[in-house]
Design a protein around this motif. Structure first.
Motif, PDB file in Angstrom:
ATOM      1  N   PRO A  89       0.800  -1.238   0.000  1.00  0.00           N
ATOM      2  CA  PRO A  89       0.000   0.000   0.000  1.00  0.00           C
ATOM      3  C   PRO A  89       0.825   1.277   0.000  1.00  0.00           C
ATOM      4  CG  PRO A  89      -0.081  -1.090   2.150  1.00  0.00           C
ATOM      5  CD  PRO A  89       0.587  -2.045   1.218  1.00  0.00           C
ATOM      6  N   SER A  90       2.089   1.210   0.432  1.00  0.00           N
ATOM      7  CA  SER A  90       2.917   2.414   0.480  1.00  0.00           C
ATOM      8  C   SER A  90       3.579   2.730  -0.862  1.00  0.00           C
ATOM      9  CB  SER A  90       4.002   2.259   1.556  1.00  0.00           C
ATOM     10  OG  SER A  90       4.854   1.166   1.250  1.00  0.00           O
ATOM     11  N   LEU A  91       3.423   1.825  -1.828  1.00  0.00           N
ATOM     12  CA  LEU A  91       4.052   2.024  -3.130  1.00  0.00           C
ATOM     13  C   LEU A  91       3.018   2.402  -4.182  1.00  0.00           C
ATOM     14  CD1 LEU A  91       6.477  -1.056  -3.252  1.00  0.00           C
ATOM     15  CD2 LEU A  91       6.927   1.241  -2.356  1.00  0.00           C
ATOM     16  N   ASN A  92       3.496   3.004  -5.263  1.00  0.00           N
ATOM     17  CA  ASN A  92       2.571   3.325  -6.342  1.00  0.00           C
ATOM     18  C   ASN A  92       2.346   2.104  -7.227  1.00  0.00           C
ATOM     19  OD1 ASN A  92       4.624   3.200  -8.344  1.00  0.00           O
ATOM     20  ND2 ASN A  92       5.062   5.390  -8.163  1.00  0.00           N
ATOM     21  N   VAL A  93       1.508   2.265  -8.236  1.00  0.00           N
ATOM     22  CA  VAL A  93       1.126   1.135  -9.092  1.00  0.00           C
ATOM     23  C   VAL A  93       2.336   0.547  -9.803  1.00  0.00           C
ATOM     24  CG1 VAL A  93      -0.171   0.522 -11.170  1.00  0.00           C
ATOM     25  CG2 VAL A  93      -1.255   1.894  -9.380  1.00  0.00           C
ATOM     26  N   ARG A  94       3.153   1.403 -10.428  1.00  0.00           N
ATOM     27  CA  ARG A  94       4.315   0.899 -11.167  1.00  0.00           C
ATOM     28  C   ARG A  94       5.273   0.157 -10.238  1.00  0.00           C
ATOM     29  NH1 ARG A  94       6.183   5.295 -13.439  1.00  0.00           N
ATOM     30  NH2 ARG A  94       5.535   4.913 -15.596  1.00  0.00           N
ATOM     31  N   GLU A  95       5.527   0.710  -9.061  1.00  0.00           N
ATOM     32  CA  GLU A  95       6.455   0.067  -8.126  1.00  0.00           C
ATOM     33  C   GLU A  95       5.944  -1.300  -7.689  1.00  0.00           C
ATOM     34  OE1 GLU A  95       8.229   4.210  -6.183  1.00  0.00           O
ATOM     35  OE2 GLU A  95       6.438   3.252  -5.361  1.00  0.00           O
ATOM     36  N   ASN A  96       4.636  -1.422  -7.486  1.00  0.00           N
ATOM     37  CA  ASN A  96       4.071  -2.725  -7.149  1.00  0.00           C
ATOM     38  C   ASN A  96       4.278  -3.728  -8.273  1.00  0.00           C
ATOM     39  OD1 ASN A  96       2.240  -3.324  -4.594  1.00  0.00           O
ATOM     40  ND2 ASN A  96       2.112  -1.119  -4.994  1.00  0.00           N
ATOM     41  N   VAL A  97       4.073  -3.295  -9.490  1.00  0.00           N
ATOM     42  CA  VAL A  97       4.213  -4.198 -10.635  1.00  0.00           C
ATOM     43  C   VAL A  97       5.678  -4.544 -10.873  1.00  0.00           C
ATOM     44  CG1 VAL A  97       3.779  -4.466 -13.110  1.00  0.00           C
ATOM     45  CG2 VAL A  97       2.080  -3.352 -11.657  1.00  0.00           C
ATOM     46  N   MET A  98       6.573  -3.616 -10.637  1.00  0.00           N
ATOM     47  CA  MET A  98       7.999  -3.891 -10.790  1.00  0.00           C
ATOM     48  C   MET A  98       8.449  -5.029  -9.882  1.00  0.00           C
ATOM     49  SD  MET A  98       9.563   0.000 -11.090  1.00  0.00           S
ATOM     50  CE  MET A  98      11.274  -0.532 -10.982  1.00  0.00           C
ATOM     51  N   ALA A  99       7.814  -5.170  -8.725  1.00  0.00           N
ATOM     52  CA  ALA A  99       8.187  -6.246  -7.799  1.00  0.00           C
ATOM     53  C   ALA A  99       8.046  -7.615  -8.448  1.00  0.00           C
ATOM     54  CB  ALA A  99       7.325  -6.171  -6.531  1.00  0.00           C
ATOM     55  N   GLY A 100       7.118  -7.741  -9.391  1.00  0.00           N
ATOM     56  CA  GLY A 100       6.917  -9.019 -10.064  1.00  0.00           C
ATOM     57  C   GLY A 100       7.972  -9.344 -11.094  1.00  0.00           C
ATOM     58  N   HIS A 141      -2.090   4.517 -17.486  1.00  0.00           N
ATOM     59  CA  HIS A 141      -2.377   5.887 -17.054  1.00  0.00           C
ATOM     60  C   HIS A 141      -2.391   6.042 -15.534  1.00  0.00           C
ATOM     61  CE1 HIS A 141      -6.165   3.742 -16.920  1.00  0.00           C
ATOM     62  NE2 HIS A 141      -6.717   4.712 -16.235  1.00  0.00           N
ATOM     63  N   LEU A 142      -2.368   4.920 -14.807  1.00  0.00           N
ATOM     64  CA  LEU A 142      -2.402   4.975 -13.335  1.00  0.00           C
ATOM     65  C   LEU A 142      -1.049   4.615 -12.726  1.00  0.00           C
ATOM     66  CD1 LEU A 142      -5.829   3.225 -12.608  1.00  0.00           C
ATOM     67  CD2 LEU A 142      -5.344   5.676 -12.723  1.00  0.00           C
ATOM     68  N   ALA A 143       0.008   4.590 -13.527  1.00  0.00           N
ATOM     69  CA  ALA A 143       1.304   4.076 -13.074  1.00  0.00           C
ATOM     70  C   ALA A 143       1.824   4.765 -11.819  1.00  0.00           C
ATOM     71  CB  ALA A 143       2.335   4.186 -14.198  1.00  0.00           C
ATOM     72  N   THR A 144       1.583   6.060 -11.668  1.00  0.00           N
ATOM     73  CA  THR A 144       2.150   6.794 -10.531  1.00  0.00           C
ATOM     74  C   THR A 144       1.164   6.963  -9.374  1.00  0.00           C
ATOM     75  OG1 THR A 144       1.538   8.926 -11.541  1.00  0.00           O
ATOM     76  CG2 THR A 144       3.743   8.056 -12.018  1.00  0.00           C
ATOM     77  N   ARG A 145      -0.015   6.386  -9.493  1.00  0.00           N
ATOM     78  CA  ARG A 145      -0.994   6.468  -8.414  1.00  0.00           C
ATOM     79  C   ARG A 145      -0.668   5.493  -7.297  1.00  0.00           C
ATOM     80  NH1 ARG A 145      -6.286   7.955  -9.898  1.00  0.00           N
ATOM     81  NH2 ARG A 145      -6.938   7.278  -7.807  1.00  0.00           N
ATOM     82  N   SER A 146      -0.996   5.878  -6.068  1.00  0.00           N
ATOM     83  CA  SER A 146      -0.846   4.965  -4.943  1.00  0.00           C
ATOM     84  C   SER A 146      -1.910   3.876  -5.040  1.00  0.00           C
ATOM     85  CB  SER A 146      -0.997   5.727  -3.629  1.00  0.00           C
ATOM     86  OG  SER A 146      -1.114   4.833  -2.534  1.00  0.00           O
ATOM     87  N   VAL A 147      -1.530   2.615  -4.836  1.00  0.00           N
ATOM     88  CA  VAL A 147      -2.520   1.535  -4.929  1.00  0.00           C
ATOM     89  C   VAL A 147      -3.558   1.641  -3.814  1.00  0.00           C
ATOM     90  CG1 VAL A 147      -1.016  -0.097  -6.110  1.00  0.00           C
ATOM     91  CG2 VAL A 147      -1.055  -0.055  -3.612  1.00  0.00           C
ATOM     92  N   HIS A 156      -7.196  -5.564  -8.262  1.00  0.00           N
ATOM     93  CA  HIS A 156      -7.089  -6.900  -8.856  1.00  0.00           C
ATOM     94  C   HIS A 156      -6.295  -6.843 -10.162  1.00  0.00           C
ATOM     95  CE1 HIS A 156      -9.321  -9.751  -6.435  1.00  0.00           C
ATOM     96  NE2 HIS A 156     -10.291  -8.869  -6.249  1.00  0.00           N
ATOM     97  N   ARG A 157      -6.540  -5.811 -10.964  1.00  0.00           N
ATOM     98  CA  ARG A 157      -5.812  -5.677 -12.242  1.00  0.00           C
ATOM     99  C   ARG A 157      -4.334  -5.394 -12.005  1.00  0.00           C
ATOM    100  NH1 ARG A 157      -8.674  -3.998 -17.591  1.00  0.00           N
ATOM    101  NH2 ARG A 157     -10.761  -4.815 -17.241  1.00  0.00           N
ATOM    102  N   VAL A 158      -4.038  -4.593 -10.976  1.00  0.00           N
ATOM    103  CA  VAL A 158      -2.642  -4.325 -10.646  1.00  0.00           C
ATOM    104  C   VAL A 158      -1.935  -5.626 -10.290  1.00  0.00           C
ATOM    105  CG1 VAL A 158      -1.060  -3.163  -9.059  1.00  0.00           C
ATOM    106  CG2 VAL A 158      -3.096  -1.958  -9.893  1.00  0.00           C
ATOM    107  N   GLU A 159      -2.620  -6.478  -9.530  1.00  0.00           N
ATOM    108  CA  GLU A 159      -2.017  -7.749  -9.144  1.00  0.00           C
ATOM    109  C   GLU A 159      -1.796  -8.652 -10.358  1.00  0.00           C
ATOM    110  OE1 GLU A 159      -2.229 -10.181  -5.015  1.00  0.00           O
ATOM    111  OE2 GLU A 159      -4.014 -10.224  -6.247  1.00  0.00           O
ATOM    112  N   ILE A 160      -2.733  -8.637 -11.290  1.00  0.00           N
ATOM    113  CA  ILE A 160      -2.544  -9.398 -12.532  1.00  0.00           C
ATOM    114  C   ILE A 160      -1.347  -8.843 -13.308  1.00  0.00           C
ATOM    115  CG2 ILE A 160      -3.558  -9.930 -14.777  1.00  0.00           C
ATOM    116  CD1 ILE A 160      -6.285 -10.037 -13.365  1.00  0.00           C
TER     117      ILE A 160
END
Length: 252
Positions: A89-100, A141-147, A156-160
């Motif tokens: 939750p403390s990371l933005n969308v792109r950072e969460n996806v980068m973890a994968g 378009h949501l890459a820099t938004r906080s999840v 759910h889409r971010v997790e996918i």
């Protein structure tokens, strides 16, 4: 592509999986269904290396997954999402996806600290993989938004997207439609069908939304008390007496 044979998982005196066997064909959208407590998520945990099965084997791309660690399973080409959305939750969308994507670009701790050329290139590759995954699920378009700010359907889409960032051959989805509205479920179905066709993904999903499962999957296996009680095309499974009993109770 994914071959499970005599998979058994015991937690003390509780048998979560009892000799479960199934073969998932490459290019399929395979559904794993069953009542609560049937052993579906336990099966996913065994496949992805979250737990070691008591006995039995899981083979993927010729490898015995029971001998591999979780990051090695992911690197081999098998990614998953979770029953409860597990984002940072403390990371933005792109950072969460980068973890994968980090499993595809291993760099030593020293290289990261020193900022070596290899480490910088790996980080660039990881970000590119994350951006590609976000584009695939329509969230660039949501890459820099906080999840933490996003509704559950978008999470759910971010997790996918995070699972796709590892560039898998097989995508395991644990209840992807949980908490979604009817409209969001339809959008999810269209997304999965698009990813399946465009990326040539094999998809295995656990889901309680039967309408979603029956309209999306090409083949279904049914678990009850850890045992497989049916397998086949959606229309066959719907009519199976053992499945009807498992869901509705009574006698076949």
């Amino acid at each position: 592509m994914l071959h499970i044979e005599n998979l058994t998982m015991r937690f003390g005196g509780v048998v979560a999986l009892d000799g479960f066997s199934v073969a998932v064909q490459a290019g399929s959208i395979f559904g794993l269904i069953g009542p609560n407590g049937a052993g579906k998520t336990t099966c996913f945990n065994c496949i992805s290396g979250m737990v070691r099965p008591t006995s039995g084997t899981v083979r993927f791309a010729g490898a015995d997954l029971g001998r591999l660690r979780r990051h090695q399973v992911a690197r081999l080409g098998l990614s998953r999402t979770f029953q409860n959305v597990a984002l940072y939750p403390s990371l933005n969308v792109r950072e969460n996806v980068m973890a994968g994507a980090h499993c595809r670009a291993p760099v030593s701790l020293w290289g990261t600290v020193a900022g070596t050329r290899r480490a910088r290139q790996a980080e660039s590759d990881v970000q590119d993989a994350a951006d590609d995954a976000l584009e695939s699920v329509g969230l660039a378009h949501l890459a820099t938004r906080s999840v933490a700010e996003l509704p559950i359907g978008i999470q759910h889409r971010v997790e996918i997207a995070r699972a796709l960032a590892a560039r898998p051959q097989v995508l395991l989805l644990d209840e992807p439609a949980a908490g979604l509205t009817a409209g969001e479920v339809d959008e999810l179905r269209e997304l999965l069908l698009d990813l399946h066709a465009r990326l040539r993904l094999t998809i295995v999903l656990v889901e309680h939304n039967m309408r979603f499962v029956m309209r999306t999957c090409t083949e279904i296996a049914v678990l009850n008390f850890g045992r497989k009680i049916a397998q086949g095309k959606p229309e066959q499974v719907q009519r199976d007496p053992a499945v009807i009993v498992a869901y509705l109770g009574g006698s076949p």
